[in-house]
Design an enzyme around this catalytic site. Sequence first.
Site, PDB file in Angstrom:
ATOM      1  N   ASN A 291      14.303 -36.998 -31.166  1.00 56.88           N
ATOM      2  CA  ASN A 291      13.799 -36.774 -29.821  1.00 56.88           C
ATOM      3  C   ASN A 291      14.744 -36.905 -29.135  1.00 56.88           C
ATOM      4  O   ASN A 291      14.955 -37.950 -28.488  1.00 56.88           O
ATOM      5  CB  ASN A 291      12.428 -37.326 -29.566  1.00 56.88           C
ATOM      6  CG  ASN A 291      11.801 -36.935 -28.167  1.00 56.88           C
ATOM      7  OD1 ASN A 291      12.853 -36.730 -27.577  1.00 56.88           O
ATOM      8  ND2 ASN A 291      10.789 -37.350 -28.110  1.00 56.88           N
TER       9      ASN A 291
ATOM     10  N   CYS B  65      12.154 -35.629 -20.446  1.00 57.99           N
ATOM     11  CA  CYS B  65      12.198 -34.811 -21.438  1.00 57.99           C
ATOM     12  C   CYS B  65      11.836 -33.113 -20.816  1.00 57.99           C
ATOM     13  O   CYS B  65      12.283 -32.200 -21.649  1.00 57.99           O
ATOM     14  CB  CYS B  65      11.326 -35.071 -22.577  1.00 57.99           C
ATOM     15  SG  CYS B  65      11.371 -36.604 -22.934  1.00 57.99           S
TER      16      CYS B  65
ATOM     17  N   HIS C 185       9.529 -28.711 -26.284  1.00 54.33           N
ATOM     18  CA  HIS C 185      10.428 -30.054 -26.435  1.00 54.33           C
ATOM     19  C   HIS C 185      10.242 -30.455 -27.762  1.00 54.33           C
ATOM     20  O   HIS C 185       8.908 -30.701 -28.316  1.00 54.33           O
ATOM     21  CB  HIS C 185      10.105 -30.911 -25.346  1.00 54.33           C
ATOM     22  CG  HIS C 185      10.462 -32.225 -25.535  1.00 54.33           C
ATOM     23  ND1 HIS C 185      11.684 -32.650 -26.104  1.00 54.33           N
ATOM     24  CD2 HIS C 185       9.769 -33.568 -25.408  1.00 54.33           C
ATOM     25  CE1 HIS C 185      11.670 -34.101 -25.860  1.00 54.33           C
ATOM     26  NE2 HIS C 185      10.686 -34.519 -25.552  1.00 54.33           N
TER      27      HIS C 185
HETATM   28  O1  UT7 Z   1       9.525 -37.120 -25.635  1.00 57.61           O
HETATM   29  C1  UT7 Z   1       9.160 -37.955 -24.768  1.00 57.61           C
HETATM   30  C2  UT7 Z   1       7.332 -37.645 -24.939  1.00 57.61           C
HETATM   31  N1  UT7 Z   1       7.062 -38.550 -26.260  1.00 57.61           N
HETATM   32  C3  UT7 Z   1       6.250 -37.974 -26.931  1.00 57.61           C
HETATM   33  O2  UT7 Z   1       5.882 -36.873 -26.790  1.00 57.61           O
HETATM   34  C4  UT7 Z   1       5.858 -38.835 -28.018  1.00 57.61           C
HETATM   35  C5  UT7 Z   1       4.181 -38.581 -28.002  1.00 57.61           C
HETATM   36  N2  UT7 Z   1       3.892 -39.440 -29.459  1.00 57.61           N
HETATM   37  C6  UT7 Z   1       4.087 -39.686 -30.623  1.00 57.61           C
HETATM   38  O3  UT7 Z   1       4.865 -38.863 -30.854  1.00 57.61           O
HETATM   39  C7  UT7 Z   1       3.232 -40.257 -31.329  1.00 57.61           C
HETATM   40  O4  UT7 Z   1       2.225 -41.208 -30.630  1.00 57.61           O
HETATM   41  C8  UT7 Z   1       3.890 -41.566 -32.282  1.00 57.61           C
HETATM   42  C9  UT7 Z   1       4.945 -40.711 -33.258  1.00 57.61           C
HETATM   43  C10 UT7 Z   1       5.122 -42.280 -31.125  1.00 57.61           C
HETATM   44  C11 UT7 Z   1       3.281 -42.469 -32.969  1.00 57.61           C
HETATM   45  O5  UT7 Z   1       2.238 -41.864 -33.891  1.00 57.61           O
HETATM   46  P1  UT7 Z   1       0.738 -42.132 -33.900  1.00 57.61           P
HETATM   47  O6  UT7 Z   1       0.257 -41.268 -34.945  1.00 57.61           O
HETATM   48  O7  UT7 Z   1       0.327 -41.806 -32.554  1.00 57.61           O
HETATM   49  O8  UT7 Z   1       0.682 -43.648 -34.138  1.00 57.61           O
HETATM   50  P2  UT7 Z   1      -0.359 -44.744 -33.437  1.00 57.61           P
HETATM   51  O9  UT7 Z   1       0.317 -45.451 -32.506  1.00 57.61           O
HETATM   52  O10 UT7 Z   1      -1.674 -43.853 -33.281  1.00 57.61           O
HETATM   53  O11 UT7 Z   1      -0.408 -45.532 -34.969  1.00 57.61           O
HETATM   54  C12 UT7 Z   1      -1.143 -45.204 -36.039  1.00 57.61           C
HETATM   55  C13 UT7 Z   1      -0.982 -46.216 -37.089  1.00 57.61           C
HETATM   56  C14 UT7 Z   1      -1.233 -47.562 -36.610  1.00 57.61           C
HETATM   57  O12 UT7 Z   1      -1.759 -48.319 -37.615  1.00 57.61           O
HETATM   58  P3  UT7 Z   1      -3.282 -48.374 -38.112  1.00 57.61           P
HETATM   59  O13 UT7 Z   1      -3.765 -49.134 -37.076  1.00 57.61           O
HETATM   60  O14 UT7 Z   1      -3.989 -47.143 -38.094  1.00 57.61           O
HETATM   61  O15 UT7 Z   1      -3.534 -49.166 -39.283  1.00 57.61           O
HETATM   62  C15 UT7 Z   1      -0.101 -48.372 -36.418  1.00 57.61           C
HETATM   63  O16 UT7 Z   1      -0.069 -49.607 -36.672  1.00 57.61           O
HETATM   64  O17 UT7 Z   1       0.301 -45.913 -37.282  1.00 57.61           O
HETATM   65  C16 UT7 Z   1       0.899 -47.524 -37.184  1.00 57.61           C
HETATM   66  N3  UT7 Z   1       2.423 -47.550 -36.700  1.00 57.61           N
HETATM   67  C17 UT7 Z   1       3.378 -47.409 -37.813  1.00 57.61           C
HETATM   68  N4  UT7 Z   1       3.418 -47.510 -39.024  1.00 57.61           N
HETATM   69  C18 UT7 Z   1       4.662 -47.346 -39.438  1.00 57.61           C
HETATM   70  C19 UT7 Z   1       2.729 -47.353 -35.300  1.00 57.61           C
HETATM   71  N5  UT7 Z   1       3.944 -47.172 -35.519  1.00 57.61           N
HETATM   72  C20 UT7 Z   1       4.359 -47.293 -36.629  1.00 57.61           C
HETATM   73  C21 UT7 Z   1       5.725 -46.946 -37.448  1.00 57.61           C
HETATM   74  N6  UT7 Z   1       5.702 -47.451 -38.600  1.00 57.61           N
HETATM   75  N7  UT7 Z   1       6.874 -46.962 -36.581  1.00 57.61           N
END
Ligand code: UT7
Length: 331
Positions: A287, A122, A256
Amino acid sequence: MTTLKASTGSPYARILSVGSAVPSRVLDNEYMCQFIDSSDEWITQRTGIRERRWLAEGESLESLCLDAATTAIARAGLTASEIDAVLVSTVSWYHQTPALAPSLATRLGITDAAAYDISAACAGFCYGLAQAEALVRAGQARHVLVIGAETLSQMTDITDRATAFLFADGAGAVVVGPSQTNGIGPVVWGSDGEQTDAIWQTNDWKHAVEQGTWPSLGMNGRAVFKWATSFIAGAASTCLERSGITPEELDVFIPHQANNRITDTLLRYLKLPEKVVVARTIQHYGNNSAASIPIAMDALLSSGEAKSGQTALMIGFGAGLVYAGQVVTLP
Ligand code: UT7
């Protein structure tokens, strides 16, 4: 000892033009939720993504690159024969060798140009731009075509809840050429191999063949998010300092397009004033990695939200982990 001649180039370089292309197939969040346990609400709130573009039948990494590059060369007022270097930043090209750049150059009508691919995920577009600026100023090339392009849909496991909703396809291209005033500030770039497992290919090619499984991208989203909102925020600030620009002097911010919440955090950290136009193309395009910054630049200029001659801060970050950013004058 014999003294060798050294090349001398232009005092400065700038971006002369931009072009972009996205696939025709639009997939909304509801569509993605057929394959993962998620919701339109979660994806929209956590990332800002409402829909993304994935390759349709007949479209390819090459076709997107050709469209974006053809537009950029035409907008620069140049012919293909005036391009003497082609840099393609991508992690989506299926061939280990040869690179995509030489055949793409030939298909564009560019002959005998230096042509190579850059693998910086990226951050790839900003890596390519840094090299183009240096080539023009060193006199190694006069006009450099820089393309950031990805077809991550081909490497995304549509059933992977951690990535399926995020990644997408697209291509953006710029032409960099000589200038009497500086249009590309010093690059701020680096890498952190300690975090090489934050975003990974699930199988290397050897094991993929042995196991008969097509590789996909894995991501520890939380780790990348943390890095992007702490370390990368500092790097973005250094870009401004090294270019001698204060937040008040900035017109446009093109990070990005990884996640709108990352963009919001960067905005707060940098204390950018309200008047700064901020790229949010992730909403419609997802993305698309190396393509996201040039696509966003083209979109902001085409819509009139940003204007030619304005000052923009760009920063790319991703798998490696790697990052690169610079302040530029918009074409
Ligand atoms: O471009 C290359 C570089 N990549 C990036 O910059 C990506 C950077 N990371 C992100 O953008 C975020 O970490 C994500 C969008 C990928 C994920 O978001 P998050 O807020 O960090 O989610 P998380 O992994 O901390 O999970 C939070 C909650 C969890 O539930 P509980 O434990 O709080 O109940 C997960 O189980 O969201 C849940 N969760 C989902 N829920 C619905 C994780 N993935 C999903 C999903 N749909 N797809």
